[in-house]
Write an enzyme that holds these catalytic residues in place. Sequence first.
Site, short mmCIF file in Angstrom:
data_model
loop_
_atom_site.label_atom_id
_atom_site.label_comp_id
_atom_site.label_asym_id
_atom_site.label_seq_id
_atom_site.Cartn_x
_atom_site.Cartn_y
_atom_site.Cartn_z
N LEU A 101 0.90 -1.12 -0.17
CA LEU A 101 0.07 0.02 0.07
C LEU A 101 0.79 1.36 0.04
CD1 LEU A 101 -2.47 -1.35 2.53
CD2 LEU A 101 -3.13 -1.09 0.26
N ASN A 115 -3.42 -5.60 9.91
CA ASN A 115 -2.95 -6.63 9.30
C ASN A 115 -2.57 -7.95 9.73
OD1 ASN A 115 -1.98 -7.80 6.42
ND2 ASN A 115 0.12 -7.56 7.31
N HIS A 117 -0.07 -11.26 9.65
CA HIS A 117 1.18 -11.56 8.93
C HIS A 117 1.62 -13.10 9.11
CE1 HIS A 117 4.88 -11.11 6.37
NE2 HIS A 117 5.68 -11.60 7.49
N THR A 149 1.61 0.65 9.20
CA THR A 149 2.35 1.82 9.08
C THR A 149 3.14 1.73 7.67
OG1 THR A 149 4.33 0.70 10.45
CG2 THR A 149 2.65 2.33 11.57
C1 GRF Z 1 -2.54 -15.75 5.52
O1 GRF Z 1 -1.26 -16.58 5.77
C2 GRF Z 1 -2.09 -14.31 6.02
O2 GRF Z 1 -1.34 -14.18 7.16
C3 GRF Z 1 -1.48 -13.61 4.84
O3 GRF Z 1 -2.28 -14.27 3.67
C4 GRF Z 1 -2.62 -15.50 4.19
C5 GRF Z 1 -4.17 -15.45 3.64
O4 GRF Z 1 -4.86 -16.40 3.76
N1 GRF Z 1 -1.44 -12.21 5.16
P1 GRF Z 1 -6.51 -16.67 3.69
O5 GRF Z 1 -6.81 -15.85 2.30
O6 GRF Z 1 -7.01 -15.97 4.84
O7 GRF Z 1 -6.77 -18.02 3.89
#
Ligand code: GRF
Length: 224
Positions: A101, A115, A117, A149
């Site tokens: 972004l 988010n 991660h 951020t």
């Molecule tokens: C997840 O592992 C999340 O941590 C990452 O992307 C993946 C998305 O998986 N940012 P889903 O579409 O929620 O199954």
Amino acid sequence: MKKPDVKNKPDAMKKIVILISGRGSNLGALLESTLPCEVAAVISNKADAGGLEIATAYGVATRVISHKDYADRAAFDTALAAIIDTFQPDFVVLAGFMRILTDDFVHHYAGRLVNIHPSLLPSFPGVNTHERALEEGVKIHGCTVHFVTPKLDHGPIIIQAAVPVLRHDTPQALAARVLQQEHRIFPQAIRWLCEGRVRMDASGRIAASCDELASASLISPQSA
Ligand code: GRF
């Protein structure tokens, strides 16, 4: 009809918009969790994202906006923000939204953008986190929910979950173990946000009143 007494009205229920790009398992975990907020819309940058069907099954409005229809990142982010803002959300939740972004977008939602991660940040920001964790030989891996951020995957951390890395793990096996925890901590983080129990303060730090447990630990490997 009697007008509601505004002074005695409890805080209005928070509204969130969720952004996705793919299968939407985290979206599903959020929708299944009966969060104390209204999920106003799910927006995807990919028309074939599986998460769109999940949203529809829960009766949540969906929108698709393809980044391919825009000349550059800034133009896409401006158009995306315009759609998001029609829903007037309190928080914007990135649930597997696979786009970097622009700073302008991030600033527009400062303190309102979160988010998930798939690593224990600040280790392994970016992509291929499970492969990289295995390559490095870490014994504990996990996932993080954080405020967004401008610096990619570096915002203030709301919650993390850790899992052991096992000797014969493949990236897929490790990803599945981490994903189970993502589905636990993401709803928890959004609940805290919507209840006002966690926020990002003016200096960009976490202010929180969440429960903590000093005895919680994960040692890996551990003998039986
Ligand atoms: C997840 O592992 C999340 O941590 C990452 O992307 C993946 C998305 O998986 N940012 P889903 O579409 O929620 O199954």
